[in-house]
Design a protein around this motif. Structure first.
Motif, PDB file in Angstrom:
ATOM      1  N   ARG A 140       9.913 -16.378   0.528  1.00 45.05           N
ATOM      2  CA  ARG A 140       9.727 -17.327  -0.582  1.00 45.05           C
ATOM      3  C   ARG A 140       8.285 -17.255  -1.074  1.00 45.05           C
ATOM      4  N   ALA A 141       7.867 -16.025  -1.337  1.00 40.96           N
ATOM      5  CA  ALA A 141       6.489 -15.749  -1.753  1.00 40.96           C
ATOM      6  C   ALA A 141       6.451 -15.433  -3.249  1.00 40.96           C
ATOM      7  N   VAL A 142       5.272 -15.530  -3.812  1.00 43.75           N
ATOM      8  CA  VAL A 142       5.044 -15.145  -5.202  1.00 43.75           C
ATOM      9  C   VAL A 142       4.635 -13.677  -5.206  1.00 43.75           C
ATOM     10  N   ARG A 143       5.356 -12.884  -6.002  1.00 43.86           N
ATOM     11  CA  ARG A 143       5.096 -11.445  -6.091  1.00 43.86           C
ATOM     12  C   ARG A 143       4.358 -11.178  -7.390  1.00 43.86           C
ATOM     13  N   LEU A 144       3.235 -10.477  -7.288  1.00 41.18           N
ATOM     14  CA  LEU A 144       2.441 -10.126  -8.466  1.00 41.18           C
ATOM     15  C   LEU A 144       2.366  -8.602  -8.560  1.00 41.18           C
ATOM     16  N   THR A 145       3.013  -8.066  -9.589  1.00 43.80           N
ATOM     17  CA  THR A 145       3.088  -6.622  -9.801  1.00 43.80           C
ATOM     18  C   THR A 145       2.423  -6.293 -11.135  1.00 43.80           C
ATOM     19  N   PRO A 146       1.233  -5.687 -11.117  1.00 44.78           N
ATOM     20  CA  PRO A 146       0.505  -5.410 -12.355  1.00 44.78           C
ATOM     21  C   PRO A 146       1.291  -4.577 -13.364  1.00 44.78           C
ATOM     22  N   ASP A 147       2.052  -3.588 -12.898  1.00 39.10           N
ATOM     23  CA  ASP A 147       2.784  -2.732 -13.825  1.00 39.10           C
ATOM     24  C   ASP A 147       3.738  -3.544 -14.702  1.00 39.10           C
ATOM     25  N   GLU A 148       4.369  -4.558 -14.130  1.00 42.46           N
ATOM     26  CA  GLU A 148       5.300  -5.378 -14.906  1.00 42.46           C
ATOM     27  C   GLU A 148       4.572  -6.181 -15.976  1.00 42.46           C
ATOM     28  N   TRP A 149       3.463  -6.792 -15.601  1.00 37.82           N
ATOM     29  CA  TRP A 149       2.692  -7.562 -16.580  1.00 37.82           C
ATOM     30  C   TRP A 149       2.118  -6.629 -17.645  1.00 37.82           C
ATOM     31  N   HIS A 150       1.572  -5.512 -17.207  1.00 38.11           N
ATOM     32  CA  HIS A 150       0.947  -4.562 -18.131  1.00 38.11           C
ATOM     33  C   HIS A 150       1.953  -4.087 -19.181  1.00 38.11           C
ATOM     34  N   THR A 151       3.132  -3.715 -18.736  1.00 37.03           N
ATOM     35  CA  THR A 151       4.147  -3.223 -19.666  1.00 37.03           C
ATOM     36  C   THR A 151       4.562  -4.310 -20.651  1.00 37.03           C
ATOM     37  N   ARG A 152       4.711  -5.536 -20.164  1.00 35.05           N
ATOM     38  CA  ARG A 152       5.086  -6.636 -21.060  1.00 35.05           C
ATOM     39  C   ARG A 152       3.996  -6.916 -22.092  1.00 35.05           C
ATOM     40  N   LEU A 153       2.743  -6.810 -21.682  1.00 34.98           N
ATOM     41  CA  LEU A 153       1.640  -7.117 -22.590  1.00 34.98           C
ATOM     42  C   LEU A 153       1.284  -5.976 -23.529  1.00 34.98           C
ATOM     43  N   PHE A 154       1.321  -4.732 -23.019  1.00 36.40           N
ATOM     44  CA  PHE A 154       0.788  -3.608 -23.780  1.00 36.40           C
ATOM     45  C   PHE A 154       1.778  -2.479 -24.010  1.00 36.40           C
ATOM     46  N   CYS A 211       0.838  -1.189   0.000  1.00 35.17           N
ATOM     47  CA  CYS A 211       0.000   0.000   0.000  1.00 35.17           C
ATOM     48  C   CYS A 211       0.877   1.245   0.000  1.00 35.17           C
ATOM     49  N   GLY A 212       0.660   2.125  -0.969  1.00 36.96           N
ATOM     50  CA  GLY A 212       1.410   3.366  -1.026  1.00 36.96           C
ATOM     51  C   GLY A 212       1.248   4.034  -2.379  1.00 36.96           C
ATOM     52  N   LEU A 213       1.644   5.286  -2.427  1.00 39.83           N
ATOM     53  CA  LEU A 213       1.549   6.058  -3.664  1.00 39.83           C
ATOM     54  C   LEU A 213       2.618   5.629  -4.661  1.00 39.83           C
ATOM     55  N   PRO A 214       2.472   6.011  -5.929  1.00 37.99           N
ATOM     56  CA  PRO A 214       3.495   5.682  -6.917  1.00 37.99           C
ATOM     57  C   PRO A 214       4.870   6.190  -6.473  1.00 37.99           C
ATOM     58  N   CYS A 215       5.878   5.397  -6.779  1.00 36.98           N
ATOM     59  CA  CYS A 215       7.280   5.735  -6.494  1.00 36.98           C
ATOM     60  C   CYS A 215       7.590   5.805  -5.002  1.00 36.98           C
ATOM     61  N   SER A 216       6.811   5.101  -4.185  1.00 38.51           N
ATOM     62  CA  SER A 216       7.075   5.101  -2.745  1.00 38.51           C
ATOM     63  C   SER A 216       7.956   3.937  -2.316  1.00 38.51           C
ATOM     64  N   GLY A 217       8.280   3.043  -3.239  1.00 38.00           N
ATOM     65  CA  GLY A 217       9.147   1.914  -2.920  1.00 38.00           C
ATOM     66  C   GLY A 217       8.411   0.601  -2.716  1.00 38.00           C
ATOM     67  N   ASP A 253      -6.698   1.999 -18.456  1.00 37.71           N
ATOM     68  CA  ASP A 253      -7.331   1.618 -17.184  1.00 37.71           C
ATOM     69  C   ASP A 253      -8.054   0.276 -17.287  1.00 37.71           C
ATOM     70  N   VAL A 254      -8.728   0.030 -18.407  1.00 43.19           N
ATOM     71  CA  VAL A 254      -9.424  -1.239 -18.597  1.00 43.19           C
ATOM     72  C   VAL A 254      -8.409  -2.372 -18.652  1.00 43.19           C
ATOM     73  N   ARG A 255      -7.328  -2.176 -19.390  1.00 44.61           N
ATOM     74  CA  ARG A 255      -6.279  -3.197 -19.477  1.00 44.61           C
ATOM     75  C   ARG A 255      -5.675  -3.479 -18.100  1.00 44.61           C
ATOM     76  N   HIS A 256      -5.431  -2.424 -17.352  1.00 45.77           N
ATOM     77  CA  HIS A 256      -4.823  -2.590 -16.024  1.00 45.77           C
ATOM     78  C   HIS A 256      -5.759  -3.376 -15.104  1.00 45.77           C
ATOM     79  N   SER A 257      -7.052  -3.102 -15.195  1.00 40.53           N
ATOM     80  CA  SER A 257      -8.026  -3.845 -14.388  1.00 40.53           C
ATOM     81  C   SER A 257      -8.039  -5.326 -14.758  1.00 40.53           C
ATOM     82  N   VAL A 258      -7.916  -5.605 -16.046  1.00 40.51           N
ATOM     83  CA  VAL A 258      -7.880  -7.002 -16.503  1.00 40.51           C
ATOM     84  C   VAL A 258      -6.639  -7.696 -15.944  1.00 40.51           C
ATOM     85  N   VAL A 259      -5.493  -7.024 -15.984  1.00 36.37           N
ATOM     86  CA  VAL A 259      -4.257  -7.601 -15.446  1.00 36.37           C
ATOM     87  C   VAL A 259      -4.419  -7.886 -13.950  1.00 36.37           C
ATOM     88  N   GLU A 260      -4.958  -6.937 -13.192  1.00 38.08           N
ATOM     89  CA  GLU A 260      -5.150  -7.151 -11.754  1.00 38.08           C
ATOM     90  C   GLU A 260      -6.108  -8.308 -11.493  1.00 38.08           C
TER      91      GLU A 260
END
Length: 166
Positions: free
Chosen positions: A74-88, A55-61, A98-105
Motif C-alpha cells: 500500500r505504497a505510493v509509486r513514483l515513476t518518472p517515465d509515466e509523468w514525463h510522457t504525460r507532460l511532454f 534499481c536496474g537497466l531499462p526494460c528489466s522489469g 534530460d532537463v525535463r526528466h530531471s525536473v520530473v524526478e
C-alpha cells in the motif's frame, strides 16, 4: 514468503520482523523519529516508512515489480517515465529531454518526502544505475528517518530486449 523472493537477492524479511526492527529503532531513538515527523499511530505503535529504490537497466522489469510492491505494501509509486510522457509526450530525441526528466524526478522527490512524513511507504522507480545516485537517495532517506530498501533487477540483455519488443 516474501514478495521480494527472486527479485533482490537480499535477506528476506517478513512484515513482522520489519515491524520489530522498526519498533526497536523508534524505541531507542524516540526524539529522532518524532523530529522526523514520524509520530505514533493511534494504536501507540511508531511506524517508520520505507523508501524503496528500484534499481536496474531499462526494460528489466522495474516498473512491473514497483507496481506489485505498491499493491502489496500500500505504497505510493513514483515513476518518472509515466509523468514525463504525460507532460511532454515521447520526447527522447528532444534536446530538452534530460532537463525535463530531471525536473520530473525532482518534483517526485518532493512528493516522496511529504508522503514519507505521512508514514506511507514510497517506491521510487528511477533506475538508480549509479552507486553515487543510490548513495545520494540513501542519505536523503536517512535524513528524514525512512527505512531503505533497494530492489536490484539483474536481467540478461537478451531478456530485456524481448521485454522491449513485446
Amino acid at each position: 514468503m516474501s514478495v521480494f523472493e527472486g527479485f533482490t537477492g537480499r535477506q528476506k524479511r517478513s512484515a513482522n520482523s520489519r515491524f520489530q526492527r522498526t519498533a526497536l529503532r523508534a524505541a531507542a531513538e524516540p526524539e529522532r523519529w518524532a523530529a522526523c515527523g514520524h509520530l505514533p499511530e493511534p494504536n501507540g505503535r511508531t511506524v517508520i516508512p520505507t523508501l524503496h529504490l528500484m534499481c536496474g537497466l531499462p526494460c528489466s522489469g522495474k516498473t512491473t515489480l514497483a507496481r506489485q510492491l505498491a499493491s502489496t505494501h500500500r505504497a505510493v509509486r513514483l515513476t518518472p517515465d509515466e509523468w514525463h510522457t504525460r507532460l511532454f509526450g515521447q520526447d527522447a530525441d528532444s534536446p530538452e529531454h534530460d532537463v525535463r526528466h530531471s525536473v520530473v524526478e525532482s518534483l517526485q522527490w518532493e512528493v516522496a518526502v511529504q508522503v514519507l512524513y505521512q508514514n506511507v511507504d514510497v517506491i521510487l522507480d528511477f533506475g538508480f544505475w549509479s552507486k553515487s545516485e543510490r548513495e545520494d537517495y540513501r542519505s536523503r532517506g536517512d535524513e528524514i528517518g525512512a527505512e531503505m530498501r533497494i530492489h536490484y533487477l539483474n536481467v540478461p540483455e537478451k531478456n530485456r530486449d524481448r521485454h522491449y519488443l513485446s
